[in-house]
Design an enzyme around this catalytic site. Structure first.
Site, PDB file in Angstrom:
ATOM      1  N   GLU B  60       0.815  -1.217   0.000  1.00 44.78           N
ATOM      2  CA  GLU B  60       0.000   0.000   0.000  1.00 44.78           C
ATOM      3  C   GLU B  60       0.849   1.269   0.000  1.00 44.78           C
ATOM      4  O   GLU B  60       0.432   2.308  -0.513  1.00 44.78           O
ATOM      5  CB  GLU B  60      -0.966   0.007   1.190  1.00 44.78           C
ATOM      6  N   PHE B 122     -11.198  -8.227  14.040  1.00 49.17           N
ATOM      7  CA  PHE B 122     -10.088  -8.558  13.148  1.00 49.17           C
ATOM      8  C   PHE B 122      -9.858  -7.418  12.148  1.00 49.17           C
ATOM      9  O   PHE B 122     -10.785  -6.967  11.481  1.00 49.17           O
ATOM     10  CB  PHE B 122     -10.394  -9.862  12.400  1.00 49.17           C
ATOM     11  N   GLN B 123      -8.638  -6.965  12.070  1.00 50.37           N
ATOM     12  CA  GLN B 123      -8.222  -5.876  11.181  1.00 50.37           C
ATOM     13  C   GLN B 123      -8.977  -4.581  11.410  1.00 50.37           C
ATOM     14  O   GLN B 123      -9.134  -3.774  10.501  1.00 50.37           O
ATOM     15  CB  GLN B 123      -8.294  -6.322   9.709  1.00 50.37           C
ATOM     16  N   LYS B 172     -17.771  -1.701   6.119  1.00 46.99           N
ATOM     17  CA  LYS B 172     -18.188  -2.756   5.202  1.00 46.99           C
ATOM     18  C   LYS B 172     -19.713  -2.765   5.027  1.00 46.99           C
ATOM     19  O   LYS B 172     -20.212  -3.003   3.925  1.00 46.99           O
ATOM     20  CB  LYS B 172     -17.702  -4.108   5.739  1.00 46.99           C
ATOM     21  N   MET B 485      23.996   9.757   2.306  1.00 45.20           N
ATOM     22  CA  MET B 485      23.821  11.039   2.976  1.00 45.20           C
ATOM     23  C   MET B 485      24.108  10.925   4.469  1.00 45.20           C
ATOM     24  O   MET B 485      24.708  11.825   5.072  1.00 45.20           O
ATOM     25  CB  MET B 485      22.406  11.571   2.732  1.00 45.20           C
TER      26      MET B 485
HETATM   27  C1  TPP Z   1      12.293   6.065   5.376  1.00 53.91           C
HETATM   28  C2  TPP Z   1      13.571   6.752   5.723  1.00 53.91           C
HETATM   29  N1  TPP Z   1      14.426   6.213   6.611  1.00 53.91           N
HETATM   30  C3  TPP Z   1      15.585   6.838   6.908  1.00 53.91           C
HETATM   31  C4  TPP Z   1      15.909   8.031   6.343  1.00 53.91           C
HETATM   32  C5  TPP Z   1      17.191   8.749   6.701  1.00 53.91           C
HETATM   33  N2  TPP Z   1      18.066   8.890   5.528  1.00 53.91           N
HETATM   34  C6  TPP Z   1      18.122  10.024   4.805  1.00 53.91           C
HETATM   35  S1  TPP Z   1      19.151   9.909   3.511  1.00 53.91           S
HETATM   36  C7  TPP Z   1      19.570   8.327   3.911  1.00 53.91           C
HETATM   37  C8  TPP Z   1      20.545   7.566   3.092  1.00 53.91           C
HETATM   38  C9  TPP Z   1      20.022   7.246   1.759  1.00 53.91           C
HETATM   39  O1  TPP Z   1      20.876   6.305   1.171  1.00 53.91           O
HETATM   40  P1  TPP Z   1      20.710   5.894  -0.334  1.00 53.91           P
HETATM   41  O2  TPP Z   1      19.286   5.594  -0.625  1.00 53.91           O
HETATM   42  O3  TPP Z   1      21.673   4.835  -0.656  1.00 53.91           O
HETATM   43  O4  TPP Z   1      21.044   7.229  -1.109  1.00 53.91           O
HETATM   44  P2  TPP Z   1      22.425   8.087  -1.147  1.00 53.91           P
HETATM   45  O5  TPP Z   1      22.370   9.076  -0.027  1.00 53.91           O
HETATM   46  O6  TPP Z   1      23.549   7.132  -0.989  1.00 53.91           O
HETATM   47  O7  TPP Z   1      22.394   8.748  -2.464  1.00 53.91           O
HETATM   48  C10 TPP Z   1      18.903   7.921   5.061  1.00 53.91           C
HETATM   49  C11 TPP Z   1      19.063   6.603   5.704  1.00 53.91           C
HETATM   50  C12 TPP Z   1      14.959   8.583   5.450  1.00 53.91           C
HETATM   51  N3  TPP Z   1      15.147   9.772   4.866  1.00 53.91           N
HETATM   52  N4  TPP Z   1      13.829   7.920   5.136  1.00 53.91           N
END
Ligand code: TPP
Lengths: 97, 570
Positions: B60, B122-123, B172, B485
């Protein structure tokens, strides 16, 4: 500096409006000291009166966030001011918005 | 049977009414996933497959991000559907994403029968309770006859004023109930004024300030795209001779090759537009909300400037930045009025100040990352090459992380509504589903998802949807084998303690092939162009994994909490 505010919200009689209003305060860590919610004689309307302690800046932000809720019709808020000899009790509440 | 069912005021089930409401609302494509509490609606849908396209996703979250992608590149809201309980809770991240980025969505969830509400059936989950903080509006419907009005209201609220996501939870028994169907589109609601009256007096004051300014500066946000004010923005900027910088979500509202385009704002934005925010005399912010990624330290943000802020949402005005002229208005109306009120002008001396900083950024940053001659491939050169090969005309859908900032910096958008990214929430996993949603909305345009190896693995199951519906979306994974990042922040601010950011990755091309999606992996600079050309030439979906430098940092950078004056080039 924080003050005590009374906030009046006039809204549609929609069951989910009360939680929406409460969330506006909770999300901003402004605790509700007193809350009154009542259906008005015009059953399509609901009135909420809340008392909170907050700063003028946050009071204004909260009022704007409340106004933004779809089922809110109007928002007014008042700041409580201390009663002093040069300010009689009648002037205790100052109208803000 | 068709003519009979489509005949007005026949008695039908609430479930069928849901589908007919969607059709009457003009929905041609929507995304969803069935389950117990929404089964009556899916059963009704069975008879309407030639009238409305339903895309069966794999999760979803995929449905709601696809709906967001769809909405962001079209003038329609995105629509998605899910069952009660886990189906509905899987929508929550997307709702939070859409409310942060003002994306119009209508979500429909099935709910247990009204007699079971509150019994831990349920659900059964309190979907209204859970979704309230992340929806513009939501409601539960427990009677079949209330369905059309609730959905009409939902569509109206989602799209009007500052757009946002809404959710309608339908029990429902309401789906099974019988009702006389009639649909009336909602065009107004009592006490809800989504389009403010144009405040002419304030606009005249704004024009006066702008006419007297020596160094005026426009910050354009997504409000420009949402109100369709792209041409009005160009006309205004050109007449008054004012440089225009863009927020992340504002990208593609103003063509990147326009001589007045100053660049991209924010933490990893361009050097000049960030620095000169603190040098302009009149700051005209339109359809943007002074996010902390744009302002840096607010007490040191544009303190010298007289701020004019135009936004349709009154609660954004004076929320973050002290504003001399807060103007609640639709961007398109306000800009066309302003253009009539301002004098023809140019500010070449002021504009040249941008040029000087641009040159520094070019020498210290851009030239190095766009045209390296040795070492591993860099993200920036991939994006740059892609920008050249597509002439800046593709729709670019990015995930979250370094690749997102690099794509936003180096893709030269020439067409509007071409940048789809998760801005306010920063939701990893957004890009893959949003990309096929965007492609379904704009089948004639090239849609390219640029995703990190981390984010790709958050929603990669949606390759199944791309495969099943043969959606020709192009996927570029910029694989640095790191949560890049986060690793960058660990390097710069946590003494290079790489705590759980290194990834052991699967063979992405093999995964694509498992879904019968063509793909390839490229590692060498000399092979990059040919790989990108194959990606673009493909008639079907295509996945290109680009192995990029593992420990590259994105610069410039405004360190978190620092003033924009402290923007670092290295
Ligand atoms: C759902 C979620 N979990 C954690 C983060 C924290 N976060 C921001 S950037 C990042 C790293 C992203 O890594 P990648 O997808 O490999 O991209 P890159 O930065 O290497 O280009 C994380 C873990 C987030 N933004 N969203």
């Amino acid at each position: 500096m924080t003050n005590t505010y009374t906030i009046h919200v006039l809204g549609n009689n929609e069951p989910n409006l009360l939680p929406r209003i409460a969330l506006v305060f909770n999300r901003r860590r402004v605790f509700i000291k007193n809350l009154n919610a009542s259906e008005l004689s015009d059953k399509s309307q609901y009135s909420y009166t809340l008392t909170v302690e907050t700063t003028p800046v946050w009071a204004e932000r909260i009022a704007k966030q409340l106004e933004k809720q779809i089922d809110v019709q109007s928002v007014n808020y008042f700041v409580h001011m201390p009663v002093t000899s040069d300010r009689p009790a009648k002037a205790e509440l100052a109208y803000c918005a | 049977m068709e003519s009979e069912t489509l005949n007005k005021t026949t008695t039908i089930t609430g479930a069928e009414a849901v589908i007919r409401c969607l059709i009457d609302e003009g929905v041609s494509t929507f995304f969803g996933y069935p389950g117990g509490a929404i089964m009556p609606v899916y059963d009704a849908l069975y008879d309407y497959q030639d009238k409305i396209e339903h895309i069966l996703v794999r999760h979803e979250q995929g449905a709601i991000h696809a709906a967001e992608g769809y909405a962001r590149v079209s003038d329609k809201p995105g629509v998605c559907m899910a069952t009660s309980g886990p189906g509905a809770t899987n929508l929550i991240t997307g709702l939070a994403d859409a409310i942060a980025d003002s994306t119009p969505l209508v979500c429909i969830t099935g709910q247990v029968a009204s007699s079971l509400l509150g019994t831990d059936a349920f659900q059964e989950t309190d979907v209204i309770g859970i979704s309230t903080p992340v929806t513009k509006w939501n409601c539960i419907v427990t009677k079949a006859e209330d369905i059309p009005a609730a959905l009409a209201k939902a569509f109206y609220i989602a799209q009007s004023g500052r757009p946002g996501p809404v959710l309608v939870d339908i029990t429902k028994d309401a789906q099974f109930g019988k009702m006389k169907y009639e649909y009336k589109k909602c065009e107004a609601l009592k006490h809800y004024n989504p389009t403010p009256v144009l405040p002419l007096e304030q606009l005249k004051q704004a024009a006066k300030l702008i006419n007297e300014a020596q160094a005026p500066y426009i910050l354009a946000g997504q409000g420009i795209l949402l109100s369709g004010a792209q041409n009005e923005l160009v006309a205004f900027a050109e007449k008054a001779g004012i440089p225009v910088a863009s927020t992340l979500l504002g990208l593609s509202a103003f063509p990147c090759d326009h001589p007045l385009y100053a660049g991209f704002l924010g933490m990893h934005g361009n050097y000049a537009p960030n620095l000169l925010t603190n040098k302009c005399d009149v700051l005209i912010a339109i359809g943007m909300r002074f996010d902390d990624r744009v302002t840096g330290k607010v007490d040191q943000y544009a303190k010298q400037a007289t701020v004019i802020h135009i936004d349709i949402d009154a609660s954004e005005l004076n929320k973050i930045v002290d504003t001399k002229l807060p103007i609640q208005a639709d961007a398109k109306e306000a800009l066309s009025a302003l253009t009539g009120l301002v004098n023809k002008n140019e500010h070449s001396e002021w504009f040249n100040r941008f040029k000087a900083f641009d040159q520094q950024e070019k020498e210290k940053v851009t030239d190095k990352v766009l045209f390296p001659t040795e070492g591993q491939l860099k993200m920036a050169e991939v994006v740059h090459r892609l920008s050249e090969l597509t002439k800046g005309e593709a729709i670019i859908v990015t995930d979250v992380g370094q690749h997102q900032m690099v794509a936003s910096r180096y893709y030269r958008f020439k067409k509007s509504k071409s940048n789809v990214t998760s801005g306010g929430l920063g939701t990893m996993g957004f890009a893959l589903p949003a990309a096929f949603g965007a492609k379904l909305a704009q089948p004639a345009r090239e849609v390219i998802a640029i995703i990190g190896d981390g984010g790709f693995q958050m929603t990669l199951q949606e390759l199944g949807t791309i495969f099943q519906y043969k959606i020709p979306v192009k996927i570029v994974i910029l694989n640095n084998n790191f949560l890049g990042m986060v690793r960058q922040w660990q390097q710069l601010f946590f003494e290079k303690r790489y705590s759980f950011t290194e990834m052991c990755n699967p063979d992405f091309v093999a995964i694509a092939k498992g879904y019968k999606i063509e793909g390839e992996k490229v590692e060498q600079r000399e092979d990059l162009s040919a790989s990108l050309k194959r990606l673009l030439a493909a008639q079907e979906a295509y996945l290109l994994e680009v192995v990029v430098e593992t420990e590259e940092n994105v610069f410039p950078m405004v360190p978190a909490g620092a003033s924009i004056d402290e923007i670092r080039l290295e």
